[in-house]
Design a protein around this motif. Structure first.
Motif, short mmCIF file in Angstrom:
data_model
loop_
_atom_site.label_atom_id
_atom_site.label_comp_id
_atom_site.label_asym_id
_atom_site.label_seq_id
_atom_site.Cartn_x
_atom_site.Cartn_y
_atom_site.Cartn_z
N LYS A 1 3.26 2.18 2.59
CA LYS A 1 4.30 2.81 1.78
C LYS A 1 4.44 2.08 0.44
CE LYS A 1 8.76 4.91 2.53
NZ LYS A 1 9.90 5.04 3.44
N PHE A 2 4.38 0.75 0.49
CA PHE A 2 4.46 -0.06 -0.72
C PHE A 2 3.30 0.26 -1.65
CE2 PHE A 2 2.99 -3.86 -2.99
CZ PHE A 2 4.07 -4.07 -3.82
N LYS B 1 1.54 2.99 -1.80
CA LYS B 1 1.71 4.33 -2.35
C LYS B 1 2.67 4.31 -3.53
CE LYS B 1 3.05 9.01 -1.21
NZ LYS B 1 3.48 9.95 -0.20
N TYR B 2 3.81 3.64 -3.37
CA TYR B 2 4.78 3.54 -4.48
C TYR B 2 4.20 2.78 -5.65
CZ TYR B 2 8.48 5.40 -1.50
OH TYR B 2 9.24 6.20 -0.69
N LEU B 3 3.47 1.71 -5.37
CA LEU B 3 2.84 0.93 -6.42
C LEU B 3 1.86 1.78 -7.22
CD1 LEU B 3 2.42 -1.83 -7.78
CD2 LEU B 3 0.68 -2.30 -6.05
N SER B 4 1.09 2.61 -6.53
CA SER B 4 0.10 3.44 -7.24
C SER B 4 0.79 4.44 -8.16
CB SER B 4 -0.81 4.16 -6.24
OG SER B 4 -0.13 5.19 -5.57
N TRP B 5 1.90 5.01 -7.74
CA TRP B 5 2.58 5.99 -8.59
C TRP B 5 3.34 5.32 -9.73
CZ3 TRP B 5 1.00 10.61 -9.10
CH2 TRP B 5 0.33 11.23 -8.06
N ILE B 6 3.86 4.12 -9.51
CA ILE B 6 4.50 3.37 -10.61
C ILE B 6 3.44 3.01 -11.65
CG2 ILE B 6 5.63 1.20 -11.22
CD1 ILE B 6 7.12 1.45 -8.49
#
Length: 84
Positions: free
Chosen positions: A3-4, A6-11
């Motif tokens: 999950k981290f 995934k969020y890192l990739s979108w940020i």
């Protein structure tokens, strides 16, 4: 951890898009006769073309890479073409 990541990739995608959108003032200056150096934008456009191709051709497709780099192709080319 997934999950981290995934969020890192979108940020990272959002910040990359902002980086390439920041070419807009340079493009405006170029069009107003205050030409900038064409080397950095053309190299950015080439780099972004390679990364966009990689992300699109990879299986499974890596859409954060595609989305992050596609604006760099467009804005890099526009900044380059208006600076020459």
């Amino acid at each position: 951890m997934d999950k981290f990541i995934k969020y890192l990739s979108w940020i990272a995608t959002i910040t990359a898009i902002l980086m390439y959108v920041s070419y807009i003032p340079q493009i405006a200056n170029n069009l107003n006769g205050q030409k900038g150096n064409p080397i950095q934008p053309v190299v950015a456009a080439i780099n972004c073309t390679l990364w966009t191709s990689y992300g699109f051709l990879k299986r499974p497709r890596d859409y954060p890479i595609v989305i992050a780099n596609f604006p760099g192709v467009i804005f890099g080319l526009i900044a380059f073409l208006t600076s020459i």
